[in-house]
Write an enzyme that holds these catalytic residues in place. Structure first.
Site, PDB file in Angstrom:
ATOM      1  N   ASP A 358      36.751  37.489  44.732  1.00 33.30           N
ATOM      2  CA  ASP A 358      37.910  37.707  45.592  1.00 33.30           C
ATOM      3  C   ASP A 358      37.930  39.205  45.922  1.00 33.30           C
ATOM      4  O   ASP A 358      37.503  40.027  45.106  1.00 33.30           O
ATOM      5  CB  ASP A 358      39.186  37.306  44.845  1.00 33.30           C
ATOM      6  CG  ASP A 358      40.435  37.589  45.661  1.00 33.30           C
ATOM      7  OD1 ASP A 358      40.512  37.118  46.803  1.00 33.30           O
ATOM      8  OD2 ASP A 358      41.318  38.304  45.143  1.00 33.30           O
ATOM      9  N   LYS A 359      38.396  39.577  47.127  1.00 34.21           N
ATOM     10  CA  LYS A 359      38.344  40.990  47.513  1.00 34.21           C
ATOM     11  C   LYS A 359      39.492  41.800  46.927  1.00 34.21           C
ATOM     12  O   LYS A 359      39.293  42.667  46.080  1.00 34.21           O
ATOM     13  CB  LYS A 359      38.355  41.153  49.046  1.00 34.21           C
ATOM     14  CG  LYS A 359      38.295  42.633  49.475  1.00 34.21           C
ATOM     15  CD  LYS A 359      38.376  42.796  50.976  1.00 34.21           C
ATOM     16  CE  LYS A 359      39.800  42.690  51.482  1.00 34.21           C
ATOM     17  NZ  LYS A 359      40.628  43.875  51.125  1.00 34.21           N
ATOM     18  N   THR A 360      40.712  41.505  47.380  1.00 39.82           N
ATOM     19  CA  THR A 360      41.855  42.351  47.053  1.00 39.82           C
ATOM     20  C   THR A 360      42.209  42.263  45.577  1.00 39.82           C
ATOM     21  O   THR A 360      42.466  41.184  45.047  1.00 39.82           O
ATOM     22  CB  THR A 360      43.073  41.967  47.905  1.00 39.82           C
ATOM     23  OG1 THR A 360      42.701  41.992  49.278  1.00 39.82           O
ATOM     24  CG2 THR A 360      44.225  42.925  47.668  1.00 39.82           C
ATOM     25  N   THR A 505      37.836  36.611  51.232  1.00 43.00           N
ATOM     26  CA  THR A 505      39.032  37.401  51.534  1.00 43.00           C
ATOM     27  C   THR A 505      39.833  36.756  52.658  1.00 43.00           C
ATOM     28  O   THR A 505      39.278  36.072  53.526  1.00 43.00           O
ATOM     29  CB  THR A 505      38.659  38.845  51.925  1.00 43.00           C
ATOM     30  OG1 THR A 505      39.861  39.566  52.226  1.00 43.00           O
ATOM     31  CG2 THR A 505      37.741  38.876  53.143  1.00 43.00           C
ATOM     32  N   GLY A 506      41.121  36.979  52.617  1.00 45.43           N
ATOM     33  CA  GLY A 506      41.977  36.528  53.701  1.00 45.43           C
ATOM     34  C   GLY A 506      42.074  37.543  54.822  1.00 45.43           C
ATOM     35  O   GLY A 506      42.652  37.269  55.877  1.00 45.43           O
ATOM     36  N   LYS A 533      39.878  28.443  49.783  1.00 44.70           N
ATOM     37  CA  LYS A 533      38.902  29.135  48.947  1.00 44.70           C
ATOM     38  C   LYS A 533      38.014  28.164  48.172  1.00 44.70           C
ATOM     39  O   LYS A 533      36.807  28.378  48.018  1.00 44.70           O
ATOM     40  CB  LYS A 533      39.606  30.093  47.991  1.00 44.70           C
ATOM     41  CG  LYS A 533      40.223  31.302  48.698  1.00 44.70           C
ATOM     42  CD  LYS A 533      40.828  32.290  47.710  1.00 44.70           C
ATOM     43  CE  LYS A 533      41.352  33.527  48.438  1.00 44.70           C
ATOM     44  NZ  LYS A 533      41.917  34.521  47.515  1.00 44.70           N
ATOM     45  N   ASP A 552      41.886  36.600  40.627  1.00 49.89           N
ATOM     46  CA  ASP A 552      42.994  37.053  39.790  1.00 49.89           C
ATOM     47  C   ASP A 552      43.678  35.922  39.040  1.00 49.89           C
ATOM     48  O   ASP A 552      44.617  36.157  38.295  1.00 49.89           O
ATOM     49  CB  ASP A 552      44.014  37.833  40.617  1.00 49.89           C
ATOM     50  CG  ASP A 552      44.635  36.982  41.730  1.00 49.89           C
ATOM     51  OD1 ASP A 552      44.501  35.744  41.690  1.00 49.89           O
ATOM     52  OD2 ASP A 552      45.239  37.573  42.642  1.00 49.89           O
ATOM     53  N   ASP A 556      43.867  32.186  43.326  1.00 52.82           N
ATOM     54  CA  ASP A 556      42.469  31.771  43.283  1.00 52.82           C
ATOM     55  C   ASP A 556      42.255  30.568  42.363  1.00 52.82           C
ATOM     56  O   ASP A 556      41.111  30.165  42.128  1.00 52.82           O
ATOM     57  CB  ASP A 556      41.589  32.930  42.787  1.00 52.82           C
ATOM     58  CG  ASP A 556      41.658  34.129  43.719  1.00 52.82           C
ATOM     59  OD1 ASP A 556      41.570  33.930  44.940  1.00 52.82           O
ATOM     60  OD2 ASP A 556      41.805  35.256  43.222  1.00 52.82           O
TER      61      ASP A 556
END
Length: 660
Positions: A358-360, A505-506, A533, A552, A556
């Protein structure tokens, strides 16, 4: 606080210590009884060409008495183990040992009572001694590996300084604290509970709890973890979690759950142990029958061969091979902030082909930071543009404003601050009206940008704002979500290990592409909604790749559950992530590398132990059966016991040498 978990841990450790003490006591008593047995054994001294020093007429009955004590007292753990294994229809190592010493004892007893033949009480005695010594050493190794739970439970202090509403402080047992209580924690003391800092500032050493090596700064509003050490100033903490809800209790639960969970490799070891037992019994019976029929030395020699075969084939090392590696790897993982919830998934991590991040908050820090400052007026320096912008933004709580303000330690004084609805903010700085605005504001005012550089930064997915002074354009500032420095190291290390690295990522495609380029990712998925996802994870799995998902653990969750291995990162004090197979305490993507490395190292140790625990039988069984007697190689039951016990000790030492 003596929580349920701590009590259970102490009870388990106490039981284990009692068993170790029992084996130790049986070994020393049996060894003491063995000395006169050796001195009385005419057969042993005859092999040396000497006469037994204490032999006398009727000494066989004394030998029988001493050997009976050794057989019953020293052999009791193996005899009861045989009953348990047969009751469970799972014959194993105890069955073999019990059969070996029983055959040796009853045959020897029969020779004393009149049966024609020679006894080998001395071999029975030394066999029992060696087996007890091997078990004692092995159990000590297991206990050493299992002390992780006890150490975790002992991190909690027993008392706390509770602060009353009138400000008075009294010492109370930690067990009496409830949610909402406030406690004072002085420098050098351990934090007694999980909570939030409500007064004071300090640095906290969390290394014993989370594995974080550097002290972590804590001030009002920050969370602290029970069991960590307050290093600097005094702080007041409001209790948020107690007992089983606390971080440390959850860690203890997860470690115990992982140590007790079944391992796929353990299932293989159990099946191998059962078959090895069957092979040993069949080989022992066949050996006895073959030598009894073919040898001139009669039943004594045949029986000795059969006993040696059963002893040397004993799968005790096989029974220890996997559980000890599991215990060591789980404790090692917990000590480094890697909490394993599912052993099977952890074992699968060794063969991961792709990791999807996941990005953020995982690859990035989830906050804006300045990446570029572009002067757009003649003679203006980038530092001046940033200084004026920071003076304005220091008064704002907007995420972009905080990112700009954080770049200047002591911004200039700003007066008459006001927001420009929808476009930015402005204030008077050094007598000038300074505004920080969006590109839309420039278009609205008809202000042209003299350089294509800001547009290029925008094309990279960065957020661009402009700085005006008295309506004159001074420069542009580009910001982006900060890529963690650790992410670059993690991605590079994973790719070196042959693992493909991807990102979910969103965010829009431009932002995703910029981050992917920064980290040299193999692939990325942009504009993915939370409920989509899991489908992206399945898509990667559809490429034939064994996939791990790192997120996180909140939005997710479906993706973590879909992946072959679900890894929750940055869980902090919230370790109970039900959908994750592995929980990473720290917000550090490099720990994903440690997961894969430790999984691979653990599997290597398991294979080494299995190979050693079973492989030596290829040579040992024929040698024990007497197949190499023509070459002068003939193993006695005692030598067989030495080799078997040696193999178990080697397996135990090998497991303790596990490293990532």
């Amino acid at each position: 606080m003596p929580s349920d978990h701590e009590g259970m841990s102490h009870q388990e450790m106490s039981h284990h210590e009692m068993m170790v003490a029992d084996f130790r006591r049986r070994f020393w008593i049996s060894l003491a009884l063995t000395i006169p047995v050796l001195a009385l054994s005419e057969m042993l001294w005859g092999l040396l060409g000497l006469e037994a020093p204490l032999a006398f007429s009727g000494s066989g009955y004394l030998l029988l008495g001493l050997s009976t004590a050794i057989y019953v007292y020293g052999g009791w753990p193996f005899l009861t183990g045989l009953v348990d294994e047969l009751r469970e229809r799972a014959p194993g190592m105890m069955t073999l040992v019990a059969l070996a010493i029983s055959v040796a004892f009853f045959y020897s007893a029969a020779t004393v009572l009149g049966l024609r033949g020679a006894d080998f009480f001395w071999e029975l005695a030394t066999l029992v001694d060696i087996m007890l010594l091997g078990h004692w050493l092995e159990m000590r190794s297991v206990m050493g590996a299992s002390r992780a739970l006890e150490k975790l439970a002992r991190l909690m202090p027993k008392e706390a300084h509770r602060v009353a509403e009138d400000g008075s402080v009294s010492d109370v047992p930690v067990a009496e604290l409830v949610t909402g209580d406030r406690v004072l924690v002085k420098p050098g003391e351990k934090l007694p509970v999980d909570g939030d800092v409500v007064d004071g500032a300090t640095s906290v050493d969390e290394s014993l709890v989370t594995g974080e090596s550097e002290p972590v700064a804590k001030s009002v509003g920050d969370e602290v973890i029970g069991g960590s050490v307050n290093t600097d100033g005094s702080i007041t903490v409001e209790v948020t979690k107690t007992g089983a809800e606390s971080y440390l209790s959850q860690v203890v639960d997860l470690v115990r759950e992982a140590q007790e969970s079944r391992s796929r490799t353990q299932d293989l070891a159990d099946r191998a142990a059962m078959w090895l037992t069957i092979i040993a019994i069949v080989a022992g019976a066949t050996t006895f029958a073959a030598w009894a029929a073919a040898s001139d030395e009669g039943a004594v020699f045949a029986l000795e061969r059969a006993v040696t075969v059963m002893v040397i084939t004993c799968p005790h090392a096989l029974g220890l091979a996997i559980p000890l590696v599991v215990a060591v790897s789980t404790a090692l993982a917990a000590g480094n902030g890697l909490l394993i919830r599912d052993r099977s998934a952890f074992e699968q991590a060794r063969g991961i082909d792709a990791v999807i991040f996941d990005k953020t908050g995982t690859l990035t820090e989830g906050r804006f930071a300045v990446t570029d400052v572009i002067p757009l007026a003649e003679g203006i320096e980038p530092e001046r543009v940033l200084e004026l912008a920071a003076a304005v933004e220091a008064r704002s709580e907007h995420p972009i404003a905080r990112g700009i303000a954080a770049q200047v330690t002591t911004p200039a004084e700003a007066r008459d601050f006001s927001a420009i609805p929808g476009t930015g903010a402005q204030a008077t700085v050094e007598g000038m009206l300074v505004a920080v605005v969006s590109p839309g504001h420039l278009a609205e005012k008809g202000i042209e940008v003299p350089s294509a550089e800001p547009a290029h930064r925008s094309d990279e997915g960065k957020t661009v704002v402009y700085v005006l002074a008295d309506a004159d354009l001074l420069g542009a500032i580009a910001l982006a979500d900060v890529v963690r420095p650790e992410s670059r190291e993690a991605i590079a290390a994973l790719k070196e290990m042959g693992v493909e690295c991807m990102m979910l990522t969103g965010d829009n495609r431009r932002v995703a592409e910029w981050v992917a380029r920064q980290l040299d990712l193999d692939d990325y998925f942009a504009e993915v909604l939370p409920h989509e996802k899991a489908a992206r994870v399945a898509e990667v799995q559809g490429r034939g790749l064994r996939t791990a998902m790192v997120g996180d653990g909140v939005n997710d969750a479906p993706a973590l559950a879909t992946a072959d291995v679900g890894i929750a990162i940055g869980a902090g004090t919230d370790v109970a992530v039900e959908t994750a197979d592995i929980v990473l305490v720290r917000s550090d993507p490099r720990d994903v590398v440690d997961v894969v490395s430790l999984s691979r190292a653990t599997y290597r140790k398991m294979r080494q132990n299995l190979a050693w625990a079973t492989g030596y039988n290829i040579i040992a069984i024929p040698a024990a059966a007497g197949a190499l007697v023509w070459a002068g190689v003939l193993l006695s039951p005692a030598v067989g016991a030495v080799l078997m016990s040696l193999s178990t000790v080697i397996v135990a030492i090998n497991a303790r040498l596990l490293r990532t």
